[in-house]
Scaffold this active site. Structure first.
Site, short mmCIF file in Angstrom:
data_model
loop_
_atom_site.label_atom_id
_atom_site.label_comp_id
_atom_site.label_asym_id
_atom_site.label_seq_id
_atom_site.Cartn_x
_atom_site.Cartn_y
_atom_site.Cartn_z
N CYS A 89 -5.43 -7.06 2.52
CA CYS A 89 -4.26 -6.24 2.21
C CYS A 89 -4.61 -4.96 1.44
O CYS A 89 -3.84 -4.01 1.44
CB CYS A 89 -3.24 -7.05 1.41
SG CYS A 89 -2.58 -8.45 2.33
N HIS A 338 5.26 -4.43 4.01
CA HIS A 338 3.83 -4.43 3.71
C HIS A 338 3.07 -4.32 5.03
O HIS A 338 2.66 -5.32 5.61
CB HIS A 338 3.49 -5.74 2.97
CG HIS A 338 2.04 -5.97 2.72
ND1 HIS A 338 1.09 -4.97 2.67
CD2 HIS A 338 1.36 -7.13 2.49
CE1 HIS A 338 -0.09 -5.49 2.41
NE2 HIS A 338 0.04 -6.80 2.31
N CYS A 368 -2.87 -7.74 -4.55
CA CYS A 368 -3.59 -8.95 -4.20
C CYS A 368 -4.11 -8.84 -2.78
O CYS A 368 -3.50 -8.19 -1.93
CB CYS A 368 -2.69 -10.17 -4.37
SG CYS A 368 -1.18 -10.12 -3.39
#
Length: 383
Positions: A89, A338, A368
């Protein structure tokens, strides 16, 4: 030491799943932001040193080095290279780090960092699904070393999010209130035009289409992702289709092309925590970044922390103690989605523009990442 400067930062709107951008090839979505960066700035297209893009699940239309493909799809010079990276990510945030490190080392002067993800076409974990016919159910269980160290417990962001909620004693109601506030802040930001300068119109879409008009009552009706759990879709980040890009240059390039630096990369680091909890690393990573810089929380004007799941941010608040009113002030991924490989630069673009809007000086970004990793970047607004 040489410095790395941010000259420009932009992003597409984030299209919701099966939304306005769902039909676009990843290379064309990436090309859109690259072409805009080149057109908006005084650096000749021939003079770019590299393009560094973040992207996960790089299969199908995202395969074949999407950074390079996007540059070529934009009709830009053949000799400019590109590279695609995967730090899960945090991939495009890491792209910023690599670009800044190249500039600070003196080996390059003009680099674009960014990312692209088309999650409608290539859903999360698609690459792993492609491995199932080959006999691999996950990347871990076949490793003797991994099993000896971590056992056969599931490695999952959803499991990790639930573990965090349980360990930090974060209730479902707390998470839903946080999620509702994310949507509220995003709606206010849209209504006030706070995103207008950072978004470039794409396929007729001018604004993020993921923000919802929801309520605590509606969220309470959602089924948990796991039986007996408290994590629901309502307290999780949305999937989305988007691309983002940032122009990072050296002091030499600033003078050579008459560019204006909008910010300076003040600090960049990466740190890790338990890969089973997976999503907790922003806590120790933030602490370490402050230690390395000698900065205090009160020195930081704004924070962007990716809202992968509400408990990620709520546990960070509990351990770090930073004010909520200065964190994700325009909403986060629960409302704004996201889009994986694009998210790092997407968040930093918003952080830069919000520092400029509020006349802040320092902004910190963390998120994260798979494997229990977290990047931290601190930027200093200039001018």
């Amino acid at each position: 030491m040489a410095e790395a400067y941010i000259v420009d930062a932009l992003r597409t709107p984030t299209g919701k799943r099966k939304g306005s951008l769902a039909h676009l090839h990843g290379a064309d979505l990436g090309a859109h932001v690259l072409k805009a960066i080149v057109e908006r700035n005084a650096v000749p297209a021939d003079d770019y040193d590299d393009v560094i893009f973040g992207c996960l699940d790089a299969i199908g239309p995202l395969a074949g080095n999407i950074a390079r493909t996007s540059w070529l799809a934009a009709g830009l010079p053949l000799h400019v290279p590109g590279v695609t990276i995967d730090r899960q990510c945090g991939s495009s945030q890491q792209a910023v780090h690599f670009a800044a490190q190249a500039v600070m080392s003196g080996t390059q002067d003009v680099v674009i960092a960014g990312g692209v993800q088309t999650m409608t076409q290539i859903p999360i974990s698609s690459a792993m699904l492609c491995a199932k016919p080959l006999g691999f159910d996950d990347p871990f269980s076949g490793s003797k070393g991994w099993v000896a160290r971590f056992g056969t417990q599931p490695v999952s962001q959803f499991v990790g999010a639930q573990m965090i909620a349980d360990k930090w004693k974060i209730s479902r109601e707390d998470m839903e209130r946080f999620a509702l506030e994310s949507h509220r802040r995003a709606r206010v930001a849209q209504a006030e035009g706070r995103f207008d300068r950072e978004i470039i119109e794409t396929e007729g879409l001018k604004t993020d289409e993921t923000v919802r008009d929801t309520s605590i009552e509606q969220m309470a009706k959602l089924e948990p992702l796991a039986p007996g759990g408290t994590i629901t879709a309502g307290v999780s980040s949305q999937t989305g289709d988007a691309a983002s890009a940032m122009l990072i240059v050296s002091e030499k390039a600033l003078k050579q092309y008459g560019l204006k630096a909008r910010a300076r990369i003040h600090h960049m680091s990466v740190y890790s925590d338990d890969p089973i909890f997976m999503l907790t690393a922003p806590i120790p990573a933030t602490k370490r970044a402050l230690e390395k810089t000698g900065m205090k929380l009160e020195d930081i004007d704004l924070v962007e922390i990716n809202e992968a799941f509400a408990p990620v941010v709520l546990s960070w608040f509990k351990d770090i103690g930073y004010p909520r009113e200065k964190t994700n002030v325009n909403g986060g991924a629960i409302a704004l989605a996201h889009p994986l490989g694009a998210t790092g630069v997407k968040l930093m673009t918003t952080l830069l523009h919000e520092l400029e809007r509020t006349n802040g000086r320092y902004g910190l970004q963390t998120m994260c990442e798979g494997g229990g990793v977290a990047n931290v970047t601190i930027i200093e607004r200039l001018g």
